[in-house]
Design an enzyme around this catalytic site. Structure first.
Site, PDB file in Angstrom:
ATOM      1  N   HIS A  80      -4.718   1.030  11.126  1.00 29.79           N
ATOM      2  CA  HIS A  80      -6.006   0.359  11.300  1.00 29.79           C
ATOM      3  C   HIS A  80      -6.439   0.482  12.762  1.00 29.79           C
ATOM      4  CE1 HIS A  80      -3.827  -2.447   8.246  1.00 29.79           C
ATOM      5  NE2 HIS A  80      -4.324  -1.384   7.626  1.00 29.79           N
ATOM      6  N   HIS A  84     -11.516  -0.148   6.870  1.00 35.51           N
ATOM      7  CA  HIS A  84     -10.081  -0.393   6.713  1.00 35.51           C
ATOM      8  C   HIS A  84      -9.257   0.331   7.771  1.00 35.51           C
ATOM      9  CE1 HIS A  84      -6.508  -0.649   3.626  1.00 35.51           C
ATOM     10  NE2 HIS A  84      -6.090  -0.751   4.865  1.00 35.51           N
ATOM     11  N   HIS A 137      -0.536   5.665   7.896  1.00 39.32           N
ATOM     12  CA  HIS A 137      -1.706   4.836   7.589  1.00 39.32           C
ATOM     13  C   HIS A 137      -1.819   3.768   8.662  1.00 39.32           C
ATOM     14  CE1 HIS A 137      -4.589   2.145   5.910  1.00 39.32           C
ATOM     15  NE2 HIS A 137      -3.707   1.191   5.713  1.00 39.32           N
ATOM     16  N   GLU A 197       0.805  -1.212   0.000  1.00 42.43           N
ATOM     17  CA  GLU A 197       0.000   0.000   0.000  1.00 42.43           C
ATOM     18  C   GLU A 197       0.849   1.278   0.000  1.00 42.43           C
ATOM     19  OE1 GLU A 197      -4.297  -0.487   1.671  1.00 42.43           O
ATOM     20  OE2 GLU A 197      -2.892  -0.893   3.303  1.00 42.43           O
TER      21      GLU A 197
END
Length: 248
Positions: A99, A168, A97, A78
């Protein structure tokens, strides 16, 4: 062709460790920073768990998502989250980024993530939600693994500092790696506080939560950005102790 400074690499390694210890990432998630000696690359770890990242794991990636590493190491699939946001946002110097668990419920419900405390004014009042189905269709693996998907996410983020990713996680951006890390921690904290506030409001029978006003959000965000070194130093020391003796 100058290499990135050792100080920047050290900050990136510390950022990975801090985010793990503070519960924002676990075995997954990643943080990047723009290269400080080149204007065509950014730095990101190769595909390892954040808690185990060392300086030797840092690779350079160009803004098309190509890993530039003579040793042939691969980075996260990603990485296009980072490359496309950097391409579209010249003001962004670092990206996280994750979760983080308290965040995800806000990406799959009608509840809007809004600032409830003075550390989270950067969230604003229209936190965008990236819907991957709009680009990848209903049959997808939820991963932003192409430039096309990364661009769609960057467009959803727009000029915001934070965006949810439906089912996500989230993406956080800032003009420094320290602030990006701080914002990602404060966003998770805010999500927990807001969830509890909404629960208590429902118990009280009125469902009302007294959120920050736009002026309060802007004012507190401005102040917090000037003192980010203070929590950074604390988180760095805490992570050092927490990860003492951890071996890959």
């Amino acid at each position: 062709m100058s290499p990135a400074s050792s100080a920047l690499i050290d900050d990136l390694v510390c950022a990975n460790h801090i985010l793990y210890v503070e519960g924002v990432v676990d075995g997954f998630g990643h943080v990047s920073v723009r290269h400080d000696q080149r204007d065509d690359r950014f730095l990101l770890a190769c595909g390892v768990a954040p808690a185990t990242v060392t300086a030797d794991d840092i690779v350079e990636i160009d803004y098309d998502g190509n890993v530039q590493d003579e040793a042939g190491r691969r980075s996260y699939i990603e990485r296009f989250i980072h490359s496309e946001i950097y391409k579209s946002r010249p003001d962004v110097m670092a990206i996280v980024h994750s979760h983080s668990p308290a965040i995800i419920p806000f990406s799959v419900t009608r509840a809007t993530l809004r600032p409830v405390c003075h550390m989270s004014g950067f969230l604003g009042f229209s936190t965008p939600v990236f819907e991957i189905r709009g680009t990848a269709g209903d049959d997808n693996d939820m991963l932003v693994k192409s430039a096309k998907l990364g661009k769609a996410l960057a467009e959803t983020l727009g000029k915001h500092h934070f965006a949810l990713m439906r089912g996500h996680g989230s993406v956080t951006v800032a003009d420094s790696i320290k602030l990006a890390v701080a914002r990602s921690i404060w966003a998770e904290m805010n999500a927990k506080l807001q969830t509890e506030a909404m629960r208590l409001a429902q118990m009280a029978g009125d469902n009302s939560v007294n959120y920050l006003t736009p002026g309060e959000a802007k004012g507190s965000m401005t102040i917090n950005e000037t003192v980010v070194d203070r929590p950074w130093d604390f988180w760095k020391a805490k992570a050092r102790v927490a990860l003492l003796g951890l071996k890959r």
